[in-house]
Write an enzyme that holds these catalytic residues in place. Structure first.
Site, PDB file in Angstrom:
ATOM      1  N   LYS A   8      38.603  45.948  53.171  1.00 32.04           N
ATOM      2  CA  LYS A   8      39.851  46.475  53.754  1.00 32.04           C
ATOM      3  C   LYS A   8      40.750  46.992  52.651  1.00 32.04           C
ATOM      4  O   LYS A   8      40.655  46.603  51.490  1.00 32.04           O
ATOM      5  CB  LYS A   8      40.591  45.398  54.561  1.00 32.04           C
ATOM      6  CG  LYS A   8      41.027  44.143  53.781  1.00 32.04           C
ATOM      7  CD  LYS A   8      42.339  44.253  53.032  1.00 32.04           C
ATOM      8  CE  LYS A   8      42.698  42.974  52.293  1.00 32.04           C
ATOM      9  NZ  LYS A   8      43.698  43.172  51.221  1.00 32.04           N
ATOM     10  N   ALA A  95      37.248  39.736  43.773  1.00 31.38           N
ATOM     11  CA  ALA A  95      38.648  39.443  43.414  1.00 31.38           C
ATOM     12  C   ALA A  95      39.418  40.738  43.203  1.00 31.38           C
ATOM     13  O   ALA A  95      40.229  40.872  42.288  1.00 31.38           O
ATOM     14  CB  ALA A  95      38.734  38.542  42.172  1.00 31.38           C
ATOM     15  N   GLY A  96      39.156  41.721  44.086  1.00 33.52           N
ATOM     16  CA  GLY A  96      39.704  43.068  43.901  1.00 33.52           C
ATOM     17  C   GLY A  96      40.833  43.445  44.836  1.00 33.52           C
ATOM     18  O   GLY A  96      41.342  44.552  44.772  1.00 33.52           O
ATOM     19  N   MET A  98      40.408  43.583  48.118  1.00 34.75           N
ATOM     20  CA  MET A  98      39.789  44.284  49.241  1.00 34.75           C
ATOM     21  C   MET A  98      39.126  43.320  50.226  1.00 34.75           C
ATOM     22  O   MET A  98      38.327  43.728  51.076  1.00 34.75           O
ATOM     23  CB  MET A  98      38.791  45.316  48.738  1.00 34.75           C
ATOM     24  CG  MET A  98      39.468  46.375  47.861  1.00 34.75           C
ATOM     25  SD  MET A  98      38.444  47.826  47.618  1.00 34.75           S
ATOM     26  CE  MET A  98      38.558  48.604  49.240  1.00 34.75           C
ATOM     27  N   ALA A  99      39.461  42.031  50.120  1.00 32.63           N
ATOM     28  CA  ALA A  99      38.988  41.004  51.059  1.00 32.63           C
ATOM     29  C   ALA A  99      37.465  40.881  51.088  1.00 32.63           C
ATOM     30  O   ALA A  99      36.871  40.656  52.140  1.00 32.63           O
ATOM     31  CB  ALA A  99      39.549  41.250  52.463  1.00 32.63           C
ATOM     32  N   GLY A 100      36.832  41.011  49.922  1.00 33.40           N
ATOM     33  CA  GLY A 100      35.372  40.889  49.857  1.00 33.40           C
ATOM     34  C   GLY A 100      34.888  39.492  50.216  1.00 33.40           C
ATOM     35  O   GLY A 100      33.897  39.340  50.943  1.00 33.40           O
ATOM     36  N   GLY A 101      35.574  38.459  49.747  1.00 36.72           N
ATOM     37  CA  GLY A 101      35.201  37.083  50.100  1.00 36.72           C
ATOM     38  C   GLY A 101      35.365  36.850  51.597  1.00 36.72           C
ATOM     39  O   GLY A 101      34.525  36.215  52.244  1.00 36.72           O
ATOM     40  N   SER A 102      36.434  37.406  52.163  1.00 43.09           N
ATOM     41  CA  SER A 102      36.669  37.274  53.605  1.00 43.09           C
ATOM     42  C   SER A 102      35.592  38.007  54.387  1.00 43.09           C
ATOM     43  O   SER A 102      35.159  37.547  55.449  1.00 43.09           O
ATOM     44  CB  SER A 102      38.043  37.849  53.971  1.00 43.09           C
ATOM     45  OG  SER A 102      39.045  37.209  53.221  1.00 43.09           O
ATOM     46  N   ALA A 103      35.156  39.168  53.889  1.00 44.08           N
ATOM     47  CA  ALA A 103      34.072  39.916  54.544  1.00 44.08           C
ATOM     48  C   ALA A 103      32.803  39.061  54.561  1.00 44.08           C
ATOM     49  O   ALA A 103      32.107  38.996  55.586  1.00 44.08           O
ATOM     50  CB  ALA A 103      33.823  41.234  53.805  1.00 44.08           C
ATOM     51  N   ASP A 135      42.594  36.637  55.763  1.00 44.32           N
ATOM     52  CA  ASP A 135      42.030  37.966  56.014  1.00 44.32           C
ATOM     53  C   ASP A 135      40.719  37.919  56.804  1.00 44.32           C
ATOM     54  O   ASP A 135      40.170  38.970  57.146  1.00 44.32           O
ATOM     55  CB  ASP A 135      41.755  38.687  54.681  1.00 44.32           C
ATOM     56  CG  ASP A 135      43.027  39.051  53.932  1.00 44.32           C
ATOM     57  OD1 ASP A 135      44.122  38.963  54.521  1.00 44.32           O
ATOM     58  OD2 ASP A 135      42.917  39.423  52.744  1.00 44.32           O
TER      59      ASP A 135
HETATM   60  O1  C5P Z   1      44.525  32.707  53.171  1.00 40.74           O
HETATM   61  P1  C5P Z   1      43.916  32.910  51.828  1.00 40.74           P
HETATM   62  O2  C5P Z   1      43.032  31.772  51.422  1.00 40.74           O
HETATM   63  O3  C5P Z   1      43.229  34.225  51.663  1.00 40.74           O
HETATM   64  O4  C5P Z   1      45.117  32.923  50.821  1.00 40.74           O
HETATM   65  C1  C5P Z   1      44.927  32.829  49.426  1.00 40.74           C
HETATM   66  C2  C5P Z   1      46.275  32.568  48.776  1.00 40.74           C
HETATM   67  O5  C5P Z   1      47.095  33.735  48.874  1.00 40.74           O
HETATM   68  C3  C5P Z   1      47.078  31.458  49.413  1.00 40.74           C
HETATM   69  O6  C5P Z   1      46.746  30.216  48.861  1.00 40.74           O
HETATM   70  C4  C5P Z   1      48.505  31.859  49.048  1.00 40.74           C
HETATM   71  O7  C5P Z   1      48.794  31.534  47.701  1.00 40.74           O
HETATM   72  C5  C5P Z   1      48.454  33.376  49.117  1.00 40.74           C
HETATM   73  N1  C5P Z   1      48.872  33.901  50.419  1.00 40.74           N
HETATM   74  C6  C5P Z   1      50.207  33.854  50.773  1.00 40.74           C
HETATM   75  N2  C5P Z   1      50.608  34.352  51.972  1.00 40.74           N
HETATM   76  C7  C5P Z   1      49.716  34.926  52.822  1.00 40.74           C
HETATM   77  C8  C5P Z   1      48.357  35.002  52.482  1.00 40.74           C
HETATM   78  C9  C5P Z   1      47.958  34.475  51.269  1.00 40.74           C
HETATM   79  O8  C5P Z   1      51.032  33.340  50.012  1.00 40.74           O
HETATM   80  N3  C5P Z   1      50.143  35.418  53.967  1.00 40.74           N
END
Ligand code: C5P
Length: 298
Positions: A8, A95-96, A98-103, A135
């Site tokens: 994304k 870690a870019g 682009m939500a690769g881990g989420s994909a 994501d």
């Molecule tokens: O939800 P996810 O694990 O992808 O989030 C990773 C980190 O990004 C969270 O631990 C937080 O530090 C930050 N984050 C945030 N607010 C969001 C999404 C992510 O602060 N809405």
């Protein structure tokens, strides 16, 4: 079973102040693009993960891999043994932003649900996805959508036609929590309290109308200053892309460090990607189109 999931970019990422739970309320305009990871799952004695692709070495292959956590969570909730081998083929920058881990998590949920016959409906899969990361629900849904709350509460956005993008991939990644923390730090230093996140109706109208010129002008990311503060070299990448013919807008994708450029046509996007790759301001550049679908079986 093999499932495919897409990267994304955020056409708008409006970030509110930190909440009591540490997350930030967002107005997050997600747009799926045609950079694809694939996750293949096979029955095995116990859970294992292997990662293939150029950046495989940067992806965790243990229990902290998000696709492995997705398989474990689905198994636990449906009473199935998580006896599965996962092979992830990575093309999305690691870690870019682009939500690769989420994909990968989304693809693992879809593939394991099919392999195990657990038959969750799309809404149930998205609920599980939200437990894995903010994501992941969007990686399951795809298309274009606004994410509220942490980004997990989604409203789909109909769009017209294709949007052509170029992504400049940086050397190394950025930690998402570190970028949010830097955003908070920069805001605190101004002494002005952070405001709640705000939508942009003109951007939404332009997405609906397929008006790439206006979308390009209205791209916005509240995390961009923080990403640039941690990675000042990204300013040169953005400037190099903005100077190219046909580039309608540029921004850091999500928490970065990938830089995204919206381009007038597919042909110009090919040319911009080649030119950025040679520019010396990034590790490489690729073209992709959106909107792409949500995670699905191959
Ligand atoms: O939800 P996810 O694990 O992808 O989030 C990773 C980190 O990004 C969270 O631990 C937080 O530090 C930050 N984050 C945030 N607010 C969001 C999404 C992510 O602060 N809405």
């Amino acid at each position: 079973m093999t499932a495919r999931a897409y990267a994304k970019v955020n056409a708008r990422l409006s970030v509110g102040p930190p909440r009591a739970d540490g997350f930030h309320d967002l107005v997050n305009v997600f747009h799926a693009v045609s950079l694809i990871d694939e996750v293949t799952v096979r029955p095995a004695e116990r859970l294992s993960v292997a990662v293939q692709g150029r950046a495989a070495g940067q992806v965790p292959d243990g229990a902290d891999n998000l696709a492995a956590r997705a398989a474990l969570l689905l198994a636990e909730r449906t009473g199935v043994a998580p006896a599965v081998e996962l092979v992830i083929h990575k093309a999305i920058p690691v870690a870019g932003g682009m939500a690769g881990g989420s994909a990968d998590a989304a693809a693992a949920l879809v593939a394991c649900d099919a392999l195990w016959g657990t038959g969750l409906d799309p809404a149930e899969l998205r609920e599980l996805g939200a437990e894995l990361g903010s994501d992941v629900p969007f990686a399951l849904l795809g298309g274009t959508a606004v994410g509220y709350g942490r980004g997990e509460r989604l409203t789909p956005v109909p769009t017209l036609g294709d949007f052509h993008w170029v992504f400049a991939v940086a050397e190394g990644g950025l930690s998402t929590p570190a970028v949010y923390a830097e955003c908070d730090r920069l805001r605190a230093a101004t002494g002005v309290p952070a405001a709640p996140p705000v939508p942009d109706d003109k951007l939404m109208d332009a997405l609906a109308a397929g008006d790439a010129l206006t979308v390009g002008a209205r791209l916005a990311n509240d995390l961009q200053d923080a990403a640039l503060s941690l990675r000042p070299d990204l300013a040169a990448t953005l400037a190099a892309g903005r100077a190219e013919d046909g580039v309608l807008g540029a921004l850091v994708s999500g928490s970065g460090p990938t830089c995204a450029f919206l381009v007038e046509s597919a042909e110009q996007a090919d040319r911009v990607a080649a030119s950025l790759s040679r520019s010396g301001t990034c590790a490489g550049a690729v073209r992709a189109d959106g909107p792409a679908p949500g995670a699905g079986l191959v």
